[in-house]
Design an enzyme around this catalytic site. Structure first.
Site, PDB file in Angstrom:
ATOM      1  N   HIS A 708      42.516  36.965  34.269  1.00 28.99           N
ATOM      2  CA  HIS A 708      41.374  36.999  34.912  1.00 28.99           C
ATOM      3  C   HIS A 708      41.204  38.321  35.798  1.00 28.99           C
ATOM      4  O   HIS A 708      42.295  38.869  36.115  1.00 28.99           O
ATOM      5  CB  HIS A 708      41.100  35.783  35.901  1.00 28.99           C
ATOM      6  CG  HIS A 708      41.972  35.793  36.735  1.00 28.99           C
ATOM      7  ND1 HIS A 708      43.387  35.313  36.880  1.00 28.99           N
ATOM      8  CD2 HIS A 708      41.870  36.182  38.257  1.00 28.99           C
ATOM      9  CE1 HIS A 708      43.922  35.313  37.938  1.00 28.99           C
ATOM     10  NE2 HIS A 708      43.219  35.941  38.692  1.00 28.99           N
ATOM     11  N   ASP A 710      39.635  39.525  39.416  1.00 29.31           N
ATOM     12  CA  ASP A 710      39.076  38.805  40.774  1.00 29.31           C
ATOM     13  C   ASP A 710      37.671  39.394  40.990  1.00 29.31           C
ATOM     14  O   ASP A 710      37.442  40.681  40.888  1.00 29.31           O
ATOM     15  CB  ASP A 710      40.337  39.254  41.792  1.00 29.31           C
ATOM     16  CG  ASP A 710      41.452  38.512  41.687  1.00 29.31           C
ATOM     17  OD1 ASP A 710      41.491  37.539  40.978  1.00 29.31           O
ATOM     18  OD2 ASP A 710      42.493  39.236  42.193  1.00 29.31           O
ATOM     19  N   HIS A 760      44.931  40.149  35.399  1.00 25.29           N
ATOM     20  CA  HIS A 760      46.086  39.679  35.715  1.00 25.29           C
ATOM     21  C   HIS A 760      46.317  38.166  35.516  1.00 25.29           C
ATOM     22  O   HIS A 760      45.165  37.356  35.419  1.00 25.29           O
ATOM     23  CB  HIS A 760      46.675  39.951  37.076  1.00 25.29           C
ATOM     24  CG  HIS A 760      45.730  39.409  38.304  1.00 25.29           C
ATOM     25  ND1 HIS A 760      44.371  39.967  38.282  1.00 25.29           N
ATOM     26  CD2 HIS A 760      45.746  38.430  39.114  1.00 25.29           C
ATOM     27  CE1 HIS A 760      43.886  39.390  39.220  1.00 25.29           C
ATOM     28  NE2 HIS A 760      44.543  38.411  39.811  1.00 25.29           N
ATOM     29  N   ARG A 770      55.381  26.391  44.342  1.00 27.56           N
ATOM     30  CA  ARG A 770      55.197  27.992  44.919  1.00 27.56           C
ATOM     31  C   ARG A 770      53.849  27.880  45.716  1.00 27.56           C
ATOM     32  O   ARG A 770      52.907  27.292  45.185  1.00 27.56           O
ATOM     33  CB  ARG A 770      55.226  28.607  43.736  1.00 27.56           C
ATOM     34  CG  ARG A 770      54.783  30.137  44.097  1.00 27.56           C
ATOM     35  CD  ARG A 770      54.499  31.081  42.846  1.00 27.56           C
ATOM     36  NE  ARG A 770      54.186  32.397  43.162  1.00 27.56           N
ATOM     37  CZ  ARG A 770      53.643  33.269  42.437  1.00 27.56           C
ATOM     38  NH1 ARG A 770      53.182  32.767  41.281  1.00 27.56           N
ATOM     39  NH2 ARG A 770      53.124  34.311  42.913  1.00 27.56           N
TER      40      ARG A 770
END
Length: 779
Positions: A708, A710, A760, A770
């Site tokens: 995607h 940002d 990314h 995480r």
């Protein structure tokens, strides 16, 4: 009596014609012939005194005072006398004070008796000038030559100090002679005259020690014949004696290059002695910080190195009880506790008394105790004791008082950040009964002391307050109020401060209560010692001096009023009120190297990697969002967004949901903005971000994020935990450059462009959990 006063004034003018006129007018009064002759002879005697006499030599001056014990005021008096080359003989050192409570009622007769006994030794000395003065609340401003010269100019045998307020019997006011200019009423705090003449006054004393000295002298002065026969006058215009009572607005500091004087701006005089009588003790203390040259612009502080205690000469360091008080929710308490171990002082000489009133801080104290219980001597008093702040502080002070081996009591509130490890040694070396290090709130004028008081005893800003706080004037300062951190000699606690209650007085703050009690300590009391119930705000400061030192940087004071202990880690919200402490705790220690060193890495084109958060920040942020616990679940339908839909959703919690949105935006402006400017040269970020959130990746809920772009000009992505310890897998891949960063570092951030160039994806987390913190900056 009125005509007699007129005639005396006329004769002092040195005019024979006017003197004859006065005698002629006296002749028209209905007085016995022998009385008229006596007055005439007295007038002739007065007029015979001329101003062209040779100067009085210094060796013909005898300075007398009374002191039944060594108070801080007495030490200051003697210090100014020594500095200006006066030799002082002290009377009454072997006696207890039985002269009453002078500031608040009649008394002082003991001083007259002692003076009477002493003057018998000089009854026939017409050449000896005697200065008799109070000492506890007096300081010298001019030297002996000036004193004798000014006395000689009066052309009288005896000169009393004068003031504008009558004491102790205002019914005698009408008997005082009128004055055309100046203070009308006698003050017994200062007398100067020839020994034989003073002896003629005091030899008539037949009263008790607790009778009033000022009333005795007043009755002599208002009797016209006695005033004439003894050749007495008053220092109406403060040429020699400056009484501050009723005259606080008449004086100001007069700075010379190497000398400071008090100037009477009404009469344009420079008095030789300054007397802080009655309710002006705190003003005298302020003046005493400068006069005669305790501090000047040329020399700085000239008394700071006097009477020091050299710790290197001692066989062992003094024992210190450190009283720590956590009386309200306080930011950065774990750091405060750990900082105790940085004091450069032998551990075996420190005993800690810790009072904690807040349940919120019990976890911090328990952790500290478990970590250091074998290193420190500690006594804990917790919230289960339900002690008021005043009771707790009384208990801490008494903990030292009851221990004969306690040499010092060091009060240290939890909102104090001591950054100077030598603080304790520096304060002890000053050898004062009470002294505090000056600390201020970061970039504010708010400090732990007051420079002055209002008439009712509350805060007032002294003329020098800002200069002291900002370090333009450096020294040791006598102040009327101090708080938060201070050192008290153990001997003072077991003598002058031996009562058990100094912190509870009416509805006052405990520190204000303590300072009022310190200022209001009596010289002596006929029955018992003063108690908090017997001390009033309106009583003049008279006892133990409180000093503040700004000779070094000691630390700072934390504002606590906005601290919200409802959070798990409330310190995270302190970026506005305590920015320096927030930075020290939460920003990575290598952050500054971003701008000076080679810390920044570029693992992919225009993908920059740099340290930003400390490990503590990462842990606390994760714990805060997990405590909130309402994760979005990685669903596209999202009511938190304006459109209600997220195209590439993550399992996250927004900063706004936990109340950190404004803190986070400020963090971006303060710490991310400068980095962006360095890395993207010429770009000035607005520091605005609509989406700021913590993402949680787990194999069970959401393991990865598909490719995607940002919605940002640039994005920051901060790793909040450790790969290989907390989780396996993870990382970020940038497709345009076929480049991946698969080993994120805890506390480090990626910064990369958001739109167009940097498609990314989040690589799969294969085990564990995480956490990352993400912001889309400048959407």
């Amino acid at each position: 009596a009125g005509w007699v006063s007129l005639c005396v004034d006329v004769c002092l003018s040195q005019s024979l014609e006017l003197m004859e006129m006065a005698v002629h007018r006296l002749g028209h009064l209905t007085l016995p012939l022998h009385t008229l002759l006596q007055i005439t002879l007295l007038l002739l005697n007065v007029s015979a005194t001329t101003s062209d006499q040779p100067p009085i030599p210094n060796e013909n001056l005898l300075v007398l005072t009374v002191a039944t014990r060594e108070t801080d005021g007495f030490k200051r008096f003697m210090q100014t006398a020594k500095h200006l080359n006066y030799t002082v003989k002290v009377l009454g050192t072997e006696e207890e004070w039985r002269g009453g409570n002078i500031p608040h009622s009649i008394g002082g007769g003991q001083k007259v008796r002692l003076l009477k006994d002493e003057m018998q030794n000089y009854a026939d000395r017409d050449d000896l000038v005697v200065l008799f003065t109070d000492s506890y609340d007096v300081l010298f401003a001019g030297g002996p030559e000036e004193l004798l010269s000014k006395f000689q100019q009066f052309n009288h045998k005896v000169v009393f100090a004068a003031e504008g307020l009558i004491w102790p019997d205002n019914r005698l006011a009408e008997k005082y002679p009128n004055v055309r200019s100046g203070k009308r009423f006698l003050s017994s705090g200062g007398i100067i005259g020839y020994a034989s003449s003073i002896n003629r006054i005091v030899e008539k004393w037949q009263l008790q020690d607790n009778d009033d000295d000022q009333l005795f002298y007043t009755k002599v002065y208002v009797d016209a014949l006695k005033r004439l026969s003894l050749n007495i006058t008053l220092d109406h215009k403060s040429n020699i004696f400056q009484n501050l009572n009723g005259a606080a607005d008449e004086v100001e500091l007069h700075f010379e290059p190497t000398r400071v004087r008090t100037r009477n701006i009404i009469f344009d005089t420079l008095p030789v002695l300054i007397h802080g009588n009655r309710q002006t003790k705190h003003l005298l203390n302020y003046l005493g910080n400068y006069i005669p040259d305790a501090w000047t612009s040329e020399t700085g502080c000239t008394v700071c190195n006097e009477d020091l205690l050299d710790l290197s000469t001692l066989d062992e360091y003094p024992s210190v009880t450190v009283g720590i008080f956590i009386e309200r929710p306080t930011p950065f308490l774990p750091e405060f506790l750990e900082r105790l171990l940085t004091l450069d002082y032998p551990r075996e000489k420190l005993t800690f008394f810790i009072h904690n009133k807040e349940v919120y801080h019990e976890k911090h104290l328990h952790k500290f105790w478990e970590k250091h219980k074998g290193e420190l001597q500690m006594k804990f008093v917790g919230p289960e004791e339900v002690l008021s702040e005043g009771d707790a502080r009384n208990m801490g002070m008494d903990y030292c008082r009851q221990d004969p081996g306690c040499d010092y009591y060091f009060n240290l509130d939890a909102d104090v950040v001591l950054t100077n490890p030598d603080t304790l040694k520096l304060l002890i070396e000053q050898n004062r009964r009470i002294i505090a290090p000056m600390i201020t709130q970061y970039k504010k004028l708010w400090s732990n002391f007051w420079g002055a008081l209002t008439p009712d005893g509350y805060y007032a800003r002294s003329e020098d307050y800002v200069d002291i706080v900002e370090g333009n004037r450096v020294g040791i300062w006598n102040v009327p109020y101090l708080a938060h951190v201070y050192l008290i000699k153990g001997t003072a606690l077991r003598t002058e401060l031996k009562e058990k209650n100094y912190f509870n007085q009416d509805a006052m703050d405990s520190d204000m209560s303590l300072c009022i009690n310190l200022r209001a300590q009596k010289i002596e009391k006929e029955k018992g010692s003063p108690t908090p119930e017997s001390c009033h705000m309106f009583k003049p400061p008279k006892g133990i001096f409180m000093y503040i030192s700004n000779q070094q940087e000691f630390g700072r004071l934390l504002p606590t009023e906005n601290y919200n202990a409802s959070h798990v880690h409330a310190d995270l919200w302190e970026i506005f009120d305590n920015p320096l402490d927030w930075k020290e705790k939460y920003i990575h220690p290598n952050y500054s190297n971003i701008f000076t060193g080679k810390v920044v890495e570029e693992p992919c084109p225009d993908v920059f990697w740099f340290p930003i958060f400390s490990e503590t920040t990462c842990d606390e942020l994760v714990e805060e969002v997990e405590h909130y616990g309402v994760w979005s679940g990685g669903k596209s339908e999202d009511k938190r967004l304006v459109g209600g839909y997220e195209n590439v959703p993550t399992d996250d919690i927004h900063m706004a949901q936990v109340g950190l949105d404004q803190v986070w935006l400020h963090f971006i402006r303060e710490y991310i903005g400068p980095v962006a400017l360095k890395l993207f040269s010429g770009y000035h970020t607005k520091g605005f971000a609509m989406l700021n959130f913590v993402v949680k990746y787990t194999p069970e809920r959401q393991a990865y994020l598909r490719p995607h772009h940002d919605s940002s000009t640039f994005t920051i992505n901060i790793a909040l935990n450790n790969k290989g310890i907390d989780y396996q897998g993870g990382g970020c891949k940038f497709h345009r450059y076929d480049c991946a960063v698969d080993s994120p570092r805890k506390g480090w951030s990626f910064m990369h462009p958001g739109r167009l160039t940097h498609l990314h994806e989040g690589l799969p987390t294969t085990n564990g959990t995480r956490y990352i913190a993400v912001s889309f900056v400048d959407p």
